[in-house]
Design an enzyme around this catalytic site. Sequence first.
Site, PDB file in Angstrom:
ATOM      1  N   CYS A  65     -10.715  -2.988  -4.054  1.00 10.19           N
ATOM      2  CA  CYS A  65      -9.822  -4.040  -4.564  1.00 10.19           C
ATOM      3  C   CYS A  65     -10.607  -5.247  -5.049  1.00 10.19           C
ATOM      4  O   CYS A  65     -10.250  -5.876  -6.046  1.00 10.19           O
ATOM      5  CB  CYS A  65      -8.811  -4.443  -3.499  1.00 10.19           C
ATOM      6  SG  CYS A  65      -7.600  -3.136  -3.186  1.00 10.19           S
ATOM      7  N   CYS A  74     -10.245  -4.680   0.567  1.00 12.43           N
ATOM      8  CA  CYS A  74     -11.330  -3.689   0.619  1.00 12.43           C
ATOM      9  C   CYS A  74     -12.244  -3.852  -0.593  1.00 12.43           C
ATOM     10  O   CYS A  74     -11.929  -4.562  -1.553  1.00 12.43           O
ATOM     11  CB  CYS A  74     -10.759  -2.267   0.689  1.00 12.43           C
ATOM     12  SG  CYS A  74     -10.227  -1.619  -0.909  1.00 12.43           S
ATOM     13  N   CYS A  98      -4.094   0.621  -2.458  1.00 10.98           N
ATOM     14  CA  CYS A  98      -3.943  -0.589  -1.649  1.00 10.98           C
ATOM     15  C   CYS A  98      -2.894  -1.526  -2.266  1.00 10.98           C
ATOM     16  O   CYS A  98      -2.616  -1.470  -3.468  1.00 10.98           O
ATOM     17  CB  CYS A  98      -5.256  -1.342  -1.577  1.00 10.98           C
ATOM     18  SG  CYS A  98      -6.528  -0.555  -0.588  1.00 10.98           S
ATOM     19  N   ASN A 125       0.843  -1.203   0.000  1.00 11.24           N
ATOM     20  CA  ASN A 125       0.000   0.000   0.000  1.00 11.24           C
ATOM     21  C   ASN A 125       0.875   1.249   0.000  1.00 11.24           C
ATOM     22  O   ASN A 125       1.957   1.284   0.596  1.00 11.24           O
ATOM     23  CB  ASN A 125      -1.021   0.002   1.142  1.00 11.24           C
ATOM     24  CG  ASN A 125      -0.447  -0.230   2.519  1.00 11.24           C
ATOM     25  OD1 ASN A 125       0.592  -0.841   2.681  1.00 11.24           O
ATOM     26  ND2 ASN A 125      -1.148   0.256   3.535  1.00 11.24           N
ATOM     27  N   ILE A 126       0.384   2.258  -0.698  1.00  8.58           N
ATOM     28  CA  ILE A 126       1.124   3.512  -0.893  1.00  8.58           C
ATOM     29  C   ILE A 126       0.165   4.652  -0.572  1.00  8.58           C
ATOM     30  O   ILE A 126      -0.800   4.888  -1.314  1.00  8.58           O
ATOM     31  CB  ILE A 126       1.637   3.618  -2.351  1.00  8.58           C
ATOM     32  CG1 ILE A 126       2.505   2.402  -2.705  1.00  8.58           C
ATOM     33  CG2 ILE A 126       2.417   4.925  -2.538  1.00  8.58           C
ATOM     34  CD1 ILE A 126       2.812   2.263  -4.193  1.00  8.58           C
ATOM     35  N   GLU A 127       0.410   5.296   0.564  1.00  2.95           N
ATOM     36  CA  GLU A 127      -0.524   6.338   1.023  1.00  2.95           C
ATOM     37  C   GLU A 127      -0.137   7.716   0.494  1.00  2.95           C
ATOM     38  O   GLU A 127       0.904   7.897  -0.146  1.00  2.95           O
ATOM     39  CB  GLU A 127      -0.577   6.310   2.558  1.00  2.95           C
ATOM     40  CG  GLU A 127      -1.111   4.959   3.038  1.00  2.95           C
ATOM     41  CD  GLU A 127      -1.360   4.865   4.522  1.00  2.95           C
ATOM     42  OE1 GLU A 127      -0.839   5.701   5.298  1.00  2.95           O
ATOM     43  OE2 GLU A 127      -2.101   3.940   4.906  1.00  2.95           O
ATOM     44  N   GLU A 154      -3.145  -4.673  -2.929  1.00  5.34           N
ATOM     45  CA  GLU A 154      -3.704  -5.558  -3.954  1.00  5.34           C
ATOM     46  C   GLU A 154      -3.763  -4.858  -5.307  1.00  5.34           C
ATOM     47  O   GLU A 154      -3.395  -5.419  -6.340  1.00  5.34           O
ATOM     48  CB  GLU A 154      -5.133  -5.991  -3.572  1.00  5.34           C
ATOM     49  CG  GLU A 154      -5.221  -6.790  -2.283  1.00  5.34           C
ATOM     50  CD  GLU A 154      -5.432  -5.900  -1.051  1.00  5.34           C
ATOM     51  OE1 GLU A 154      -4.834  -4.810  -0.977  1.00  5.34           O
ATOM     52  OE2 GLU A 154      -6.191  -6.322  -0.172  1.00  5.34           O
TER      53      GLU A 154
HETATM   54  N1  THU Z   1      -5.203  -1.423   2.707  1.00  2.22           N
HETATM   55  C1  THU Z   1      -4.658  -2.251   1.768  1.00  2.22           C
HETATM   56  O1  THU Z   1      -3.596  -1.960   1.197  1.00  2.22           O
HETATM   57  N2  THU Z   1      -5.302  -3.403   1.475  1.00  2.22           N
HETATM   58  C2  THU Z   1      -6.376  -3.886   2.166  1.00  2.22           C
HETATM   59  O2  THU Z   1      -6.811  -4.970   1.886  1.00  2.22           O
HETATM   60  C3  THU Z   1      -6.978  -3.079   3.241  1.00  2.22           C
HETATM   61  C4  THU Z   1      -6.467  -1.692   3.362  1.00  2.22           C
HETATM   62  C5  THU Z   1      -4.466  -0.207   3.079  1.00  2.22           C
HETATM   63  C6  THU Z   1      -5.038   1.097   2.646  1.00  2.22           C
HETATM   64  C7  THU Z   1      -4.413   2.035   3.660  1.00  2.22           C
HETATM   65  O3  THU Z   1      -3.114   2.404   3.235  1.00  2.22           O
HETATM   66  C8  THU Z   1      -4.270   1.192   4.921  1.00  2.22           C
HETATM   67  O4  THU Z   1      -4.347  -0.155   4.486  1.00  2.22           O
HETATM   68  C9  THU Z   1      -5.320   1.457   5.975  1.00  2.22           C
HETATM   69  O5  THU Z   1      -6.600   1.372   5.435  1.00  2.22           O
END
Ligand code: THU
Length: 141
Positions: free
Chosen positions: A98, A95, A56, A45-47, A58
Site C-alpha cells: 500500500c 503495509c 487491503c 480490506n477484501i480477502e 488502502e
Molecule cells: N490489511 C489492510 O487492509 N491494510 C493494512 O494496512 C494492513 C493489512 C489487511 C490485509 C488482510 O486482509 C488483513 O488486513 C490481515 O493482514
Amino acid sequence: MEDINVRELIETALNMRRMSYTPYSHWNVGAALLAADGTIYTGCNIENAAFTPTNCAERTAFFKAVSEGVKDFKAIAVAGGPDGQWDDLPFCSPCGVCRQVMSEFCKDDFRIFCAQSVDKYTEYTLPEIIPDRFGPKDLLG
Ligand code: THU
C-alpha cells in the site's frame, strides 16, 4: 489552519471496517482517502480463499478513486483491528504494498493518519513511511 477534517476522515475509516470481508484473518481494516477536491473515497480490506488476491483497505480506496479519474490526493486515514473490537483499536499502519501504491500517486506532503480512535492517531507524511521510494520519477523523469 488545518485544511483537513481529520475527525471526519477517521470516523469514515472506522465505519468502513464494518464493510471488510475478512473470513480468514478476522482483521478488519477501513480507509478513507481524501482527494484534493474534497471527496472522500472509502475502502475496506477484501480477502480471498486463495489468499494472494486479498486487497487491503488502502488500495481499495485508491483504486476506487483512480478508476473514477481522480489522481490528486491529500491524506488517508486507516483504522484496523480484530473482529468485534470497535473501540480503542490497536495501532495499524499501511503495509509495504500500500505504501508503494501511495508512492505512485502522492507527493511528499501526503499525510497518513493511523487511527486507534477519533482522538488517538499517529500522523505521518509519505516520506516518513516510505523513505527513498521508487516512483514515477524514476521511470518517467
Ligand atoms: N490489511 C489492510 O487492509 N491494510 C493494512 O494496512 C494492513 C493489512 C489487511 C490485509 C488482510 O486482509 C488483513 O488486513 C490481515 O493482514
